[in-house]
Scaffold this active site. Structure first.
Site, PDB file in Angstrom:
ATOM      1  N   HIS A 184      50.871  33.467  35.073  1.00  0.00           N
ATOM      2  CA  HIS A 184      51.376  34.125  33.858  1.00  0.00           C
ATOM      3  C   HIS A 184      50.192  34.386  32.921  1.00  0.00           C
ATOM      4  O   HIS A 184      50.179  33.911  31.782  1.00  0.00           O
ATOM      5  CB  HIS A 184      52.418  33.268  33.118  1.00  0.00           C
ATOM      6  CG  HIS A 184      53.723  33.133  33.839  1.00  0.00           C
ATOM      7  ND1 HIS A 184      54.550  32.062  33.669  1.00  0.00           N
ATOM      8  CD2 HIS A 184      54.358  33.941  34.712  1.00  0.00           C
ATOM      9  CE1 HIS A 184      55.640  32.209  34.417  1.00  0.00           C
ATOM     10  NE2 HIS A 184      55.537  33.335  35.070  1.00  0.00           N
ATOM     11  N   HIS A 213      64.651  38.132  42.537  1.00  0.00           N
ATOM     12  CA  HIS A 213      64.056  38.063  41.191  1.00  0.00           C
ATOM     13  C   HIS A 213      62.984  39.155  41.116  1.00  0.00           C
ATOM     14  O   HIS A 213      62.200  39.309  42.056  1.00  0.00           O
ATOM     15  CB  HIS A 213      63.463  36.647  41.045  1.00  0.00           C
ATOM     16  CG  HIS A 213      62.745  36.346  39.781  1.00  0.00           C
ATOM     17  ND1 HIS A 213      63.058  36.917  38.581  1.00  0.00           N
ATOM     18  CD2 HIS A 213      61.713  35.500  39.531  1.00  0.00           C
ATOM     19  CE1 HIS A 213      62.253  36.423  37.644  1.00  0.00           C
ATOM     20  NE2 HIS A 213      61.422  35.574  38.206  1.00  0.00           N
ATOM     21  N   GLU A 260      60.353  39.535  39.100  1.00  0.00           N
ATOM     22  CA  GLU A 260      59.002  39.229  38.589  1.00  0.00           C
ATOM     23  C   GLU A 260      57.962  39.559  39.656  1.00  0.00           C
ATOM     24  O   GLU A 260      58.204  39.366  40.851  1.00  0.00           O
ATOM     25  CB  GLU A 260      58.938  37.738  38.199  1.00  0.00           C
ATOM     26  CG  GLU A 260      57.806  37.417  37.254  1.00  0.00           C
ATOM     27  CD  GLU A 260      57.919  35.996  36.666  1.00  0.00           C
ATOM     28  OE1 GLU A 260      58.874  35.272  37.012  1.00  0.00           O
ATOM     29  OE2 GLU A 260      57.030  35.634  35.866  1.00  0.00           O
ATOM     30  N   ASP A 263      55.361  38.316  40.884  1.00  0.00           N
ATOM     31  CA  ASP A 263      54.861  37.377  41.898  1.00  0.00           C
ATOM     32  C   ASP A 263      55.774  37.389  43.129  1.00  0.00           C
ATOM     33  O   ASP A 263      55.403  36.865  44.177  1.00  0.00           O
ATOM     34  CB  ASP A 263      54.696  35.958  41.335  1.00  0.00           C
ATOM     35  CG  ASP A 263      55.885  35.468  40.547  1.00  0.00           C
ATOM     36  OD1 ASP A 263      56.571  36.290  39.928  1.00  0.00           O
ATOM     37  OD2 ASP A 263      56.133  34.249  40.549  1.00  0.00           O
ATOM     38  N   HIS A 323      64.990  32.116  36.104  1.00  0.00           N
ATOM     39  CA  HIS A 323      64.679  32.015  34.699  1.00  0.00           C
ATOM     40  C   HIS A 323      64.614  33.350  33.983  1.00  0.00           C
ATOM     41  O   HIS A 323      64.167  33.418  32.816  1.00  0.00           O
ATOM     42  CB  HIS A 323      63.352  31.253  34.516  1.00  0.00           C
ATOM     43  CG  HIS A 323      62.152  31.981  35.095  1.00  0.00           C
ATOM     44  ND1 HIS A 323      61.085  32.336  34.313  1.00  0.00           N
ATOM     45  CD2 HIS A 323      61.862  32.446  36.301  1.00  0.00           C
ATOM     46  CE1 HIS A 323      60.180  32.951  35.058  1.00  0.00           C
ATOM     47  NE2 HIS A 323      60.629  33.018  36.259  1.00  0.00           N
ATOM     48  N   ASP A 380      63.182  31.059  41.987  1.00  0.00           N
ATOM     49  CA  ASP A 380      62.232  30.149  41.315  1.00  0.00           C
ATOM     50  C   ASP A 380      62.808  28.746  41.077  1.00  0.00           C
ATOM     51  O   ASP A 380      62.052  27.805  40.817  1.00  0.00           O
ATOM     52  CB  ASP A 380      61.788  30.748  39.976  1.00  0.00           C
ATOM     53  CG  ASP A 380      60.687  31.789  40.163  1.00  0.00           C
ATOM     54  OD1 ASP A 380      60.037  31.772  41.223  1.00  0.00           O
ATOM     55  OD2 ASP A 380      60.487  32.611  39.259  1.00  0.00           O
ATOM     56  N   TYR A 390      56.767  22.164  36.373  1.00  0.00           N
ATOM     57  CA  TYR A 390      57.393  23.485  36.482  1.00  0.00           C
ATOM     58  C   TYR A 390      58.673  23.515  35.644  1.00  0.00           C
ATOM     59  O   TYR A 390      58.912  24.452  34.879  1.00  0.00           O
ATOM     60  CB  TYR A 390      57.707  23.774  37.952  1.00  0.00           C
ATOM     61  CG  TYR A 390      58.094  25.202  38.224  1.00  0.00           C
ATOM     62  CD1 TYR A 390      57.131  26.143  38.566  1.00  0.00           C
ATOM     63  CD2 TYR A 390      59.420  25.615  38.147  1.00  0.00           C
ATOM     64  CE1 TYR A 390      57.483  27.462  38.813  1.00  0.00           C
ATOM     65  CE2 TYR A 390      59.773  26.926  38.380  1.00  0.00           C
ATOM     66  CZ  TYR A 390      58.808  27.845  38.723  1.00  0.00           C
ATOM     67  OH  TYR A 390      59.166  29.153  38.959  1.00  0.00           O
ATOM     68  N   HIS A 440      58.488  29.392  45.416  1.00  0.00           N
ATOM     69  CA  HIS A 440      57.135  28.828  45.230  1.00  0.00           C
ATOM     70  C   HIS A 440      57.132  27.405  45.781  1.00  0.00           C
ATOM     71  O   HIS A 440      58.044  26.626  45.483  1.00  0.00           O
ATOM     72  CB  HIS A 440      56.761  28.708  43.749  1.00  0.00           C
ATOM     73  CG  HIS A 440      56.569  29.997  43.033  1.00  0.00           C
ATOM     74  ND1 HIS A 440      55.542  30.862  43.300  1.00  0.00           N
ATOM     75  CD2 HIS A 440      57.252  30.551  42.009  1.00  0.00           C
ATOM     76  CE1 HIS A 440      55.616  31.898  42.479  1.00  0.00           C
ATOM     77  NE2 HIS A 440      56.655  31.744  41.688  1.00  0.00           N
TER      78      HIS A 440
END
Ligand code: FMN
Length: 398
Positions: A23, A79, A81, A83, A145, A164, A192, A225
């Site tokens: 991030h 998700h 995002e 990544d 999230h 996540d 995390y 992850h």
């Protein structure tokens, strides 16, 4: 590289051993990370998630060695995002018509980031997608999230692809939870949760209870992850339930910064006072200017109270303390007490400023704080000691 996970599921992600910041500069990844992508080869073939943008080419080349890309029937984007979606542009260049299954919010986040009109298929909570004899059940998980987040569950194999949730930034050659260094793993898990999921604890609690009420057998959790939970996957679910319930241990954390050591002396003496009053309480001290901020946040997460100190500089507080207080405010910790302290030379605004920010961050303020002129003398040292002792007493009474 493709690693067998279970039956027709294989891992086709990327382990990022070198990653130290995530991030941008916001999250320290002392142990690297991984971007987990899974290929499910049933009568129909589904690819669940991709990897972060810098590894897009490597990911697609690797995937091509595993499967003819044209044979992929469905892409699942749990998700948006980058990544997890960063390799989509590279992949979709080669298989542009392949449908992407995702939530309505993920259409927005994917379009917002990639600016592509892909073949999106919007799914809702409980929708199913047949892969032949097995099905994928989609479970929307908004704010776990991001608003776009969802999980999916593979029937018969009893595998939850949890995006996540239940993940951690942890690079490992071993991939499965039972094969890695356990203290290291759990440290990365709690870090995390503390740094990413704390604001969404009520969603965590609700979603887990909703999932449990579905009575779906759970053999494995494939996160996006870190490790795959195959040995007692419920252990991390149980931890999440604990962590989402205003978690605290018997710990008090002292966080400070100091220009000429006056506030440092105050911090150390306050910590002594706390320990003297309650030998059972774990006391930890961090200089916010030197320690890693995400490690500090993890300690705040574990604490029942924090004591935050800064000297006054230019009628304000030191920037490292301002930074950590902003981080703490955003995470919205609950069920924690706090107090402020600091040295000053003439105007002495810092203690009130810290107190106000802690109050704004939802902490219960234990007292008015302690400010000392210049460098603490013997009386000052004894005031710090008493401040620590009184804090313990006040916590016990509250
Ligand atoms: C650059 C600078 C600015 C300062 N500004 C203020 C101020 O605005 N108000 C004040 O009360 N003290 C101010 N001080 C005095 C410090 O707060 C005082 O020296 C204090 O003892 C330093 O504590 P520390 O060693 O923990 O940093 C300032 C000191 C410095 C070096």
């Amino acid at each position: 590289m493709s690693v067998p996970v279970k039956n027709n599921i294989s891992w086709v992600g990327k382990v990022d051993w070198e990653l130290r910041k995530f991030h941008g500069e916001e999250y320290s990844t002392h142990k690297g990370s991984s971007y987990n992508s899974y290929l499910v080869r049933e009568e129909k073939i589904a690819l669940i998630e991709t990897v972060w943008t810098p590894f897009a080419e490597e990911f697609v080349q690797n995937l091509q060695k595993t499967i003819d890309l044209n044979k992929i029937d469905y892409i699942i984007a749990n998700h948006g995002e980058i990544d997890h979606s960063g390799a989509l542009p590279e992949l979709m260049r080669l298989i542009p018509d392949t449908p992407i299954y995702c939530t309505a919010n993920a259409v927005k986040s994917l379009k917002g980031q990639h600016h592509q009109e892909w073949n999106f298929r919007v799914v809702k909570n409980g929708d199913r997608l047949s892969l032949g004899t097995k099905e994928l059940i989609f479970i929307e998980a908004p704010m776990l999230h991001w608003p776009d987040s969802m999980f999916c569950y593979l029937t018969n194999d009893n595998v939850l692809f949890s995006s996540d949730a239940f993940g951690q930034h942890y690079a490992t050659e071993k991939l499965f939870n039972d094969l890695v260094d356990q203290p290291e793993l759990f440290l990365e898990c709690i870090k995390y949760y503390a740094n990413i999921l704390t604001p969404f604890s009520s969603f965590v609690d609700r979603k887990i209870k909703e999932f449990v009420s579905l009575n779906l057998p759970l053999d494995m959790i494939c996160t996006s992850h870190g490790v795959i939970w195959r040995d007692n996957p419920l252990q991390i679910v149980t931890k999440y339930l604990e962590w989402s319930a205003n978690y605290q241990e018997n710990q008090i954390t002292v966080i400070y910064d100091s220009m000429w050591d006056s506030t440092r002396k105050m911090a150390e003496t306050i910590a002594h006072g706390i320990s003297e009053e309650d030998p059972n309480v774990l006391v930890k001290i961090y200089n916010a200017g030197r320690a890693d901020k995400n490690d500090i946040i993890t300690e705040v997460f574990k604490s029942k109270a924090i004591v935050v100190g800064s000297s006054t500089i230019n009628k304000g507080i030191l920037t490292s303390i301002a930074g950590i207080l902003e981080e703490i405010r955003g995470l919205g910790f609950k069920n924690k007490a706090a107090a402020a302290f600091g040295a000053y030379g003439w105007s002495g605004e810092s203690v009130k400023m810290i107190t106000d920010r802690l109050k704004e961050g939802g902490f219960t303020i234990a007292n008015d704080g302690l400010k000392l002129l210049w460098t603490p003398d013997e009386d000052g040292i004894s005031a710090c000691r008493n401040f620590g002792r009184d804090l313990v007493k006040a916590l016990a009474e509250s």
